[in-house]
Motif scaffolding. Sequence first.
Motif, mmCIF file in Angstrom:
data_model
loop_
_atom_site.group_PDB
_atom_site.id
_atom_site.type_symbol
_atom_site.label_atom_id
_atom_site.label_comp_id
_atom_site.label_asym_id
_atom_site.label_seq_id
_atom_site.Cartn_x
_atom_site.Cartn_y
_atom_site.Cartn_z
ATOM 1 N N ALA A 80 0.822 -1.215 0.000
ATOM 2 C CA ALA A 80 0.000 0.000 0.000
ATOM 3 C C ALA A 80 0.858 1.268 0.000
ATOM 4 C CB ALA A 80 -0.945 -0.007 1.207
ATOM 5 N N LEU A 81 1.911 1.285 0.808
ATOM 6 C CA LEU A 81 2.788 2.468 0.850
ATOM 7 C C LEU A 81 3.475 2.715 -0.495
ATOM 8 C CD1 LEU A 81 4.184 4.795 2.365
ATOM 9 C CD2 LEU A 81 5.876 3.133 3.168
ATOM 10 N N PRO A 82 4.109 1.708 -1.111
ATOM 11 C CA PRO A 82 4.703 1.939 -2.431
ATOM 12 C C PRO A 82 3.690 2.416 -3.471
ATOM 13 C CG PRO A 82 5.525 -0.102 -1.506
ATOM 14 C CD PRO A 82 4.433 0.367 -0.598
ATOM 15 N N GLN A 83 2.478 1.869 -3.413
ATOM 16 C CA GLN A 83 1.439 2.310 -4.347
ATOM 17 C C GLN A 83 1.113 3.785 -4.145
ATOM 18 O OE1 GLN A 83 -2.562 0.648 -3.883
ATOM 19 N NE2 GLN A 83 -2.766 0.617 -6.114
ATOM 20 N N ALA A 84 0.987 4.192 -2.880
ATOM 21 C CA ALA A 84 0.689 5.591 -2.568
ATOM 22 C C ALA A 84 1.813 6.506 -3.056
ATOM 23 C CB ALA A 84 0.475 5.747 -1.065
ATOM 24 N N LEU A 85 3.045 6.089 -2.861
ATOM 25 C CA LEU A 85 4.186 6.887 -3.311
ATOM 26 C C LEU A 85 4.244 6.955 -4.836
ATOM 27 C CD1 LEU A 85 6.891 5.587 -0.807
ATOM 28 C CD2 LEU A 85 5.736 7.807 -0.753
ATOM 29 N N ALA A 86 3.889 5.852 -5.475
ATOM 30 C CA ALA A 86 3.872 5.822 -6.938
ATOM 31 C C ALA A 86 2.834 6.801 -7.490
ATOM 32 C CB ALA A 86 3.579 4.407 -7.430
ATOM 33 N N GLN A 87 1.717 6.895 -6.819
ATOM 34 C CA GLN A 87 0.675 7.832 -7.250
ATOM 35 C C GLN A 87 1.155 9.278 -7.136
ATOM 36 O OE1 GLN A 87 -2.465 6.535 -4.648
ATOM 37 N NE2 GLN A 87 -3.164 4.922 -6.037
ATOM 38 N N VAL A 88 1.836 9.593 -6.034
ATOM 39 C CA VAL A 88 2.389 10.938 -5.866
ATOM 40 C C VAL A 88 3.464 11.205 -6.921
ATOM 41 C CG1 VAL A 88 3.686 12.485 -4.342
ATOM 42 C CG2 VAL A 88 1.917 11.012 -3.393
ATOM 43 N N ALA A 89 4.328 10.228 -7.151
ATOM 44 C CA ALA A 89 5.386 10.387 -8.142
ATOM 45 C C ALA A 89 4.799 10.677 -9.523
ATOM 46 C CB ALA A 89 6.257 9.138 -8.192
ATOM 47 N N GLN A 90 3.738 9.961 -9.867
ATOM 48 C CA GLN A 90 3.095 10.174 -11.166
ATOM 49 C C GLN A 90 2.496 11.573 -11.253
ATOM 50 O OE1 GLN A 90 3.350 8.186 -13.646
ATOM 51 N NE2 GLN A 90 1.884 9.035 -15.105
ATOM 52 N N GLN A 91 1.848 12.008 -10.192
ATOM 53 C CA GLN A 91 1.255 13.355 -10.165
ATOM 54 C C GLN A 91 2.311 14.451 -10.280
ATOM 55 O OE1 GLN A 91 -0.798 13.201 -6.414
ATOM 56 N NE2 GLN A 91 -2.337 11.736 -7.143
ATOM 57 N N GLN A 92 3.472 14.192 -9.668
ATOM 58 C CA GLN A 92 4.540 15.201 -9.642
ATOM 59 C C GLN A 92 5.531 15.040 -10.806
ATOM 60 O OE1 GLN A 92 5.030 17.572 -7.069
ATOM 61 N NE2 GLN A 92 3.101 16.996 -6.115
ATOM 62 N N ASN A 93 5.301 14.058 -11.655
ATOM 63 C CA ASN A 93 6.248 13.716 -12.726
ATOM 64 C C ASN A 93 7.632 13.447 -12.148
ATOM 65 O OD1 ASN A 93 7.106 13.218 -15.392
ATOM 66 N ND2 ASN A 93 7.773 15.344 -15.648
ATOM 67 N N ALA A 94 7.648 12.726 -11.026
ATOM 68 C CA ALA A 94 8.889 12.440 -10.309
ATOM 69 C C ALA A 94 9.310 10.988 -10.505
ATOM 70 C CB ALA A 94 8.694 12.720 -8.820
ATOM 71 N N TRP A 95 10.565 10.712 -10.197
ATOM 72 C CA TRP A 95 11.064 9.351 -10.166
ATOM 73 C C TRP A 95 10.776 8.719 -8.808
ATOM 74 C CZ3 TRP A 95 13.134 6.114 -13.738
ATOM 75 C CH2 TRP A 95 13.496 6.667 -14.977
ATOM 76 N N LEU A 96 10.441 7.442 -8.816
ATOM 77 C CA LEU A 96 10.309 6.682 -7.576
ATOM 78 C C LEU A 96 11.356 5.578 -7.574
ATOM 79 C CD1 LEU A 96 8.954 5.868 -4.926
ATOM 80 C CD2 LEU A 96 7.303 4.526 -6.255
ATOM 81 N N VAL A 97 12.182 5.573 -6.532
ATOM 82 C CA VAL A 97 13.167 4.513 -6.326
ATOM 83 C C VAL A 97 12.676 3.647 -5.177
ATOM 84 C CG1 VAL A 97 15.568 3.967 -5.772
ATOM 85 C CG2 VAL A 97 15.030 6.021 -7.116
ATOM 86 N N HIS A 98 12.611 2.340 -5.415
ATOM 87 C CA HIS A 98 12.009 1.432 -4.433
ATOM 88 C C HIS A 98 12.836 0.151 -4.367
ATOM 89 C CE1 HIS A 98 8.877 -0.697 -2.217
ATOM 90 N NE2 HIS A 98 8.942 -1.667 -3.106
ATOM 91 N N TYR A 99 12.748 -0.537 -3.223
ATOM 92 C CA TYR A 99 13.554 -1.750 -3.003
ATOM 93 C C TYR A 99 12.672 -2.970 -2.792
ATOM 94 C CZ TYR A 99 17.015 1.782 -2.859
ATOM 95 O OH TYR A 99 17.790 2.852 -3.231
ATOM 96 N N SER A 100 12.954 -3.994 -3.582
ATOM 97 C CA SER A 100 12.199 -5.235 -3.521
ATOM 98 C C SER A 100 13.141 -6.360 -3.102
ATOM 99 C CB SER A 100 11.527 -5.509 -4.866
ATOM 100 O OG SER A 100 10.693 -6.639 -4.790
ATOM 101 N N SER A 101 12.753 -7.597 -3.384
ATOM 102 C CA SER A 101 13.447 -8.737 -2.778
ATOM 103 C C SER A 101 13.521 -9.952 -3.692
ATOM 104 C CB SER A 101 12.703 -9.120 -1.495
ATOM 105 O OG SER A 101 13.167 -10.323 -0.958
ATOM 106 N N ASP A 102 14.555 -10.766 -3.468
ATOM 107 C CA ASP A 102 14.659 -12.064 -4.136
ATOM 108 C C ASP A 102 13.520 -12.996 -3.723
ATOM 109 O OD1 ASP A 102 16.078 -14.104 -1.860
ATOM 110 O OD2 ASP A 102 16.399 -11.979 -1.553
ATOM 111 N N TYR A 103 12.826 -12.681 -2.627
ATOM 112 C CA TYR A 103 11.729 -13.528 -2.132
ATOM 113 C C TYR A 103 10.508 -13.528 -3.054
ATOM 114 C CZ TYR A 103 13.755 -14.595 2.457
ATOM 115 O OH TYR A 103 14.529 -15.086 3.480
#
Length: 302
Positions: A80-103
């Motif tokens: 939910a948090l990454p999704q919310a940040l992605a929405q803000v990034a899209q609105q602001q025409n910004a880059w989103l850097v995020h960390y995921s996992s081998d899991y």
Amino acid sequence: MAVIVLLAPTGQVGFELARSLAPLGQLHYISRADVDFSDTAAVQQKVAALQPDVIVNAAAWTAVDKAETEAEGAYLLNAALPQALAQVAQQQNAWLVHYSSDYVYPGNGTAAWQECDQTAPLSVYGASKLAGDIAIQNACAKHLIFRTSWVYAARGNNFMRTMLKLALSREALKVVADQVGAPTPARLIAQVSCLALQQALIKGAQVSGIYHLAPKGETSWYGFAEAIFAFVRKKGIALQLQPAKFEAINTDQYPMLAKRPANSRLNLTKIEHTFGMQMPDWHGQLELTLEELLSSQTLLTD
């Protein structure tokens, strides 16, 4: 000058990002003390008010076993948090850097996973991280998602520090030897993130996507621990651990609530080719991190 917003600047990865991102622009921190990360609307409001060019999300639910019984919390922070940040990034025409996992991968076989491979998480934690990846891809045109493995650092709670503390106080120790991956220091994650981000700001959305971020080479958890002990002994540190009582075991001899992937190897071709990088070997990175830890003299105090 780019306006950069970093979430969770005091965690293992966040701390290193705070050091590495500083030269890239005007850096703002948002910590859990500033806002409840599970309150996505509040987070969106706080981030948007800063009008960022880049949002770097180092916040995550990392308690793998606890996620099995507290799935809602894991999904709030990892999806939910990454999704919310992605929405803000899209609105602001910004880059989103995020960390995921081998899991996010099923963990079978012996071949190194490629970013295009089929995902099939074995745990709630892995499923929550995958949900975050998908949410970002669907919501934000400009994103860098870095899938990492076996993260550790000179500070915080992690495998390297735990092994050292145990070896200083115990004569016997058993460590799993049938899970294989690449131990990844938080410092390397931050350095590579910044190098990739610098290029992304110039090249634009054509470099958006998922990338594997780990050192080269592979080892088991047992091999990782073995390398830790060998290095500190070379530095003249006496361990209680007796070499004859340091045993390799299989995963089924050390049952845990969440199932771990046996194969966490990550193919690094995409990140090296796209950004013109050469990822270093895991062993050399471990020695650098151990040097930092030993020089800080904080092993048993934090």
